[in-house]
Enzyme design. Structure first.
Site, PDB file in Angstrom:
ATOM      1  N   GLU A   1     -10.158  -7.057  -8.682  1.00 16.67           N
ATOM      2  CA  GLU A   1      -8.836  -7.666  -8.616  1.00 16.67           C
ATOM      3  C   GLU A   1      -9.024  -9.171  -8.754  1.00 16.67           C
ATOM      4  O   GLU A   1      -9.780  -9.779  -7.986  1.00 16.67           O
ATOM      5  CB  GLU A   1      -8.171  -7.341  -7.275  1.00 16.67           C
ATOM      6  CG  GLU A   1      -7.932  -5.844  -7.068  1.00 16.67           C
ATOM      7  CD  GLU A   1      -7.456  -5.496  -5.666  1.00 16.67           C
ATOM      8  OE1 GLU A   1      -6.978  -4.374  -5.465  1.00 16.67           O
ATOM      9  OE2 GLU A   1      -7.600  -6.335  -4.736  1.00 16.67           O
TER      10      GLU A   1
ATOM     11  N   TYR B   1     -10.476  -6.412  -4.132  1.00 17.60           N
ATOM     12  CA  TYR B   1     -11.296  -5.205  -4.192  1.00 17.60           C
ATOM     13  C   TYR B   1     -12.134  -5.211  -5.474  1.00 17.60           C
ATOM     14  O   TYR B   1     -11.697  -5.731  -6.512  1.00 17.60           O
ATOM     15  CB  TYR B   1     -10.394  -3.970  -4.204  1.00 17.60           C
ATOM     16  CG  TYR B   1      -9.784  -3.615  -2.869  1.00 17.60           C
ATOM     17  CD1 TYR B   1      -9.649  -4.548  -1.852  1.00 17.60           C
ATOM     18  CD2 TYR B   1      -9.336  -2.322  -2.635  1.00 17.60           C
ATOM     19  CE1 TYR B   1      -9.087  -4.198  -0.637  1.00 17.60           C
ATOM     20  CE2 TYR B   1      -8.765  -1.962  -1.417  1.00 17.60           C
ATOM     21  CZ  TYR B   1      -8.640  -2.905  -0.421  1.00 17.60           C
ATOM     22  OH  TYR B   1      -8.084  -2.552   0.770  1.00 17.60           O
TER      23      TYR B   1
ATOM     24  N   GLU C   1     -12.834   1.130   4.884  1.00 18.95           N
ATOM     25  CA  GLU C   1     -13.133   1.518   3.497  1.00 18.95           C
ATOM     26  C   GLU C   1     -14.652   1.478   3.232  1.00 18.95           C
ATOM     27  O   GLU C   1     -15.345   0.574   3.694  1.00 18.95           O
ATOM     28  CB  GLU C   1     -12.388   0.572   2.552  1.00 18.95           C
ATOM     29  CG  GLU C   1     -10.881   0.760   2.684  1.00 18.95           C
ATOM     30  CD  GLU C   1     -10.062  -0.264   1.956  1.00 18.95           C
ATOM     31  OE1 GLU C   1      -9.020   0.106   1.405  1.00 18.95           O
ATOM     32  OE2 GLU C   1     -10.462  -1.439   1.920  1.00 18.95           O
TER      33      GLU C   1
ATOM     34  N   ASP D   1       0.834  -1.207   0.000  1.00 24.45           N
ATOM     35  CA  ASP D   1       0.000   0.000   0.000  1.00 24.45           C
ATOM     36  C   ASP D   1       0.870   1.259   0.000  1.00 24.45           C
ATOM     37  O   ASP D   1       0.532   2.272  -0.610  1.00 24.45           O
ATOM     38  CB  ASP D   1      -0.882   0.046   1.257  1.00 24.45           C
ATOM     39  CG  ASP D   1      -1.945  -1.027   1.266  1.00 24.45           C
ATOM     40  OD1 ASP D   1      -2.188  -1.636   0.214  1.00 24.45           O
ATOM     41  OD2 ASP D   1      -2.527  -1.265   2.345  1.00 24.45           O
TER      42      ASP D   1
END
Ligand SMILES: *[C@@H]1O[C@H](CO)[C@@H](O)[C@H](O)[C@H]1NC(C)=O
Ligand SMILES: *[C@@H]1O[C@H](CO)[C@@H](O)[C@H](O)[C@H]1NC(C)=O
Ligand SMILES: *[C@@H]1O[C@H](CO)[C@@H](O)[C@H](O)[C@H]1NC(C)=O
Length: 375
Positions: free
Chosen positions: A354, A332, A227, A64
């Protein structure tokens, strides 16, 4: 193309669907184009009728933290076609040092496309103060204006948007309002909303739903909204599908609600949906043709089994087992449905995710799903 049969399903017929190969938009590995790994896909139906997809291109590693580009691709016309999409364009590039940028959320606002992303969102990695930056495109994502820095609204706090989509409200209250959801840093987590009532020119903070305890190290089972993906329900209220980072109450999705256009996110209205098992990821959620759609790797702990689900009752219940789009590693995801005026007689929904054979980060792929049932 995958096909759903909502009308038949509503009558109780068995689910039938026809998988065909996805469109692979980005392949990780080998450092091609100076990128190690593509991750965190976003998708928007643009005002001109084309689809716009963006993803992080992580330059040195899959982590990340690190230097990145934002790579975007547009479909040539209305939706993906048999011809290959144009080559990727770089919407932003943060060089080679430090923490770098992170996606992010895409939203259509009037005739423009907005792309909100974070920089230096992982303090204390040396990168500078956390920033939240807004890119604006007036030509459907072909080119972008220089970024607008929204950090002054956030008083030094991290606001990492999405990942996924922002929304423009289609109904009262606050019809036309543009709204993004984002989350904070690990210790100062929780979700909050950014609101604009002038098509994305000026912004202010809306509802906040902080983690508990706030500003302290997290432990398993703590309330840690992370998220987030907002969507507007047919009654004009907003739901936010949230990553339940520390498995508070369940290994499933957390859902916040707002009935005042995102001014508040009342803690008492937060629910947990055991029908949506989740390994703690960024999931897709969208509303089209009266259906609430949801996508994630449908598993309590592993990022596998990317599944699209749909609800005929505003997200209260989900139909059957949904549609398994990819049984293997998958992470994701984000959903986009063109507005009704751009939908033909065979409405489509697009799912970007993904996808890999041994790791979910091997590719970013796009699945096209027909809501009318034609394969
Ligand atoms: C954005 O603005 C903040 C101050 O509000 C500043 O600290 C930060 O460096 C700016 N970010 C960028 C990328 O210019
Ligand atoms: C994936 O989903 C299918 C059908 O919903 C289920 O039978 C299978 O066990 C799931 N696989 C994993 C690894 O959870
Ligand atoms: C969904 O919400 C709309 C708008 O409030 C309402 O008219 C409809 O009855 C709801 N559907 C179900 C199945 O609850």
């Amino acid at each position: 193309m995958l096909a759903l049969l909502p009308l038949l399903l509503a009558l109780g017929a068995a689910a039938r669907w026809v998988p065909t190969p996805d469109t692979v938009l980005w392949v990780s590995g080998g450092g091609r184009g100076g990128v190690h790994t593509f991750r965190v896909p976003l998708l928007a139906a643009t005002p001109g009728g084309a689809l716009l997809a963006c993803a992080e291109g992580r330059k040195r590693s899959a982590a990340d933290v690190g230097a990145k580009i934002i790579a975007c691709r547009r479909s040539p016309d209305r939706g993906p076609t048999a011809c290959p999409p144009p080559p990727p364009q770089v919407a932003a590039d943060d060089g080679w040092g430090g923490d770098g940028l992170n996606l992010g959320a895409l939203a259509g606002a009037g005739g423009e496309v907005l792309l909100l992303f974070a920089r230096c969102a992982h303090p204390p990695n040396s990168c500078g103060p956390p920033s939240t930056l807004l890119l604006r495109s007036r030509d459907g994502g072909r080119s972008w204006d220089p970024p607008q820095n929204l950090s002054h609204l956030l008083h030094g706090e991290v606001f990492a948007p999405g990942p996924g989509s922002g929304i423009q409200k289609q109904r009262e209250p606050f019809r036309g309002r543009v709204l993004f959801c984002g989350h904070g840093s690990l210790e100062r987590d929780g979700v909050s909303l950014l609101l604009s009532d002038d098509g994305g020119r000026s912004w202010r903070r809306g509802g906040v739903l902080p983690a508990i305890p706030f500003g302290a190290p997290r432990r398993p089972r703590d309330f840690t909204p992370d998220e987030c993906q907002p969507y507007e329900l047919p009654d004009g209220s907003i739901a936010v599908s949230i990553r339940n980072q520390n498995q508070f109450r369940c290994r499933c999705r957390m859902v916040a609600r707002s009935w005042d256009g995102g001014e508040t996110l009342p803690p008492a209205a937060v629910t947990f949906d055991p029908a949506l098992p989740d390994p703690a990821v960024a999931a897709g959620a969208a509303v089209t043709q009266g259906l609430v759609l949801f996508s994630n790797p449908a598993h309590e702990s592993q990022r596998v089994n990317l599944t699209l689900r749909w609800s005929f009752d505003n997200g209260t219940t989900w139909w059957g087992r949904g549609l398994r789009v990819w049984a293997g590693p998958s992470g994701y995801s984000a959903l986009a449905a063109p507005p009704p005026e751009d939908q033909g007689s065979a409405p489509l929904v697009y799912l970007i995710y993904e996808k890999g054979r041994s790791l979910s980060t091997e590719s970013v792929s796009l699945a096209t799903i027909s809501l009318a049932g034609d394969p």
